[in-house]
Design a protein around this motif. Structure first.
Motif, mmCIF file in Angstrom:
data_model
loop_
_atom_site.group_PDB
_atom_site.id
_atom_site.type_symbol
_atom_site.label_atom_id
_atom_site.label_comp_id
_atom_site.label_asym_id
_atom_site.label_seq_id
_atom_site.Cartn_x
_atom_site.Cartn_y
_atom_site.Cartn_z
ATOM 1 N N ARG A 31 0.851 -1.194 0.000
ATOM 2 C CA ARG A 31 0.000 0.000 0.000
ATOM 3 C C ARG A 31 0.883 1.239 0.000
ATOM 4 O O ARG A 31 1.867 1.303 0.739
ATOM 5 C CB ARG A 31 -0.888 0.022 1.244
ATOM 6 C CG ARG A 31 -1.836 -1.150 1.319
ATOM 7 C CD ARG A 31 -2.788 -1.026 2.496
ATOM 8 N NE ARG A 31 -2.128 -0.654 3.735
ATOM 9 C CZ ARG A 31 -2.035 -1.437 4.805
ATOM 10 N NH1 ARG A 31 -2.558 -2.643 4.771
ATOM 11 N NH2 ARG A 31 -1.443 -1.028 5.891
ATOM 12 N N ASP A 32 0.509 2.213 -0.801
ATOM 13 C CA ASP A 32 1.202 3.495 -0.808
ATOM 14 C C ASP A 32 0.451 4.434 0.124
ATOM 15 O O ASP A 32 -0.627 4.924 -0.211
ATOM 16 C CB ASP A 32 1.224 4.082 -2.225
ATOM 17 C CG ASP A 32 2.083 3.266 -3.165
ATOM 18 O OD1 ASP A 32 3.162 2.821 -2.747
ATOM 19 O OD2 ASP A 32 1.675 3.070 -4.319
ATOM 20 N N GLU A 33 0.983 4.630 1.311
ATOM 21 C CA GLU A 33 0.347 5.523 2.270
ATOM 22 C C GLU A 33 1.393 6.043 3.240
ATOM 23 O O GLU A 33 2.449 5.437 3.412
ATOM 24 C CB GLU A 33 -0.773 4.816 3.025
ATOM 25 C CG GLU A 33 -0.344 3.564 3.738
ATOM 26 C CD GLU A 33 -1.522 2.764 4.294
ATOM 27 O OE1 GLU A 33 -1.357 2.200 5.383
ATOM 28 O OE2 GLU A 33 -2.583 2.704 3.661
ATOM 29 N N PRO A 34 1.132 7.185 3.867
ATOM 30 C CA PRO A 34 2.097 7.750 4.816
ATOM 31 C C PRO A 34 2.353 6.793 5.986
ATOM 32 O O PRO A 34 1.461 6.053 6.402
ATOM 33 C CB PRO A 34 1.432 9.025 5.308
ATOM 34 C CG PRO A 34 0.305 9.301 4.373
ATOM 35 C CD PRO A 34 -0.074 7.998 3.744
ATOM 36 N N GLN A 35 3.573 6.850 6.503
ATOM 37 C CA GLN A 35 3.941 6.046 7.663
ATOM 38 C C GLN A 35 3.843 6.912 8.913
ATOM 39 O O GLN A 35 4.164 8.106 8.881
ATOM 40 C CB GLN A 35 5.376 5.529 7.524
ATOM 41 C CG GLN A 35 5.602 4.682 6.282
ATOM 42 C CD GLN A 35 4.766 3.422 6.313
ATOM 43 O OE1 GLN A 35 4.826 2.655 7.259
ATOM 44 N NE2 GLN A 35 3.987 3.205 5.276
ATOM 45 N N ALA A 36 3.412 6.325 10.011
ATOM 46 C CA ALA A 36 3.326 7.050 11.270
ATOM 47 C C ALA A 36 4.727 7.431 11.743
ATOM 48 O O ALA A 36 5.649 6.610 11.693
ATOM 49 C CB ALA A 36 2.638 6.189 12.328
ATOM 50 N N ALA A 37 4.901 8.666 12.181
ATOM 51 C CA ALA A 37 6.211 9.157 12.623
ATOM 52 C C ALA A 37 6.792 8.292 13.740
ATOM 53 O O ALA A 37 7.997 8.036 13.786
ATOM 54 C CB ALA A 37 6.106 10.605 13.072
#
Length: 71
Positions: A31-37
């Protein structure tokens, strides 16, 4: 060890690797999605590894062999 790999052309990452003995490792459900910091936080009790500090420490030990003067 030899292997064959398949690369996702859009993402430019390997999605499957097959070794000479037939073992296959596959990345599914990408999946192309932001990663949690917080995924990149250093866990409690751990610290960053400094490879240069390790080299300096080895140079001070009795196992260090200096490179020849010609290098």
């Amino acid at each position: 060890m030899s292997f064959v790999g398949w690369v996702d052309r859009e993402r430019r990452v390997p999605v499957q690797i097959k070794t000479a003995d037939g073992t296959a490792i596959t990345a599914d459900h990408i999946r192309d999605e932001p990663q949690a910091a917080q995924s990149f936080d250093i866990p409690a009790g751990m610290r960053k590894f400094d490879p240069q500090a390790l080299i300096r420490r080895i140079k001070q030990s009795d196992v260090w062999v200096a490179p020849p003067a010609s290098e």
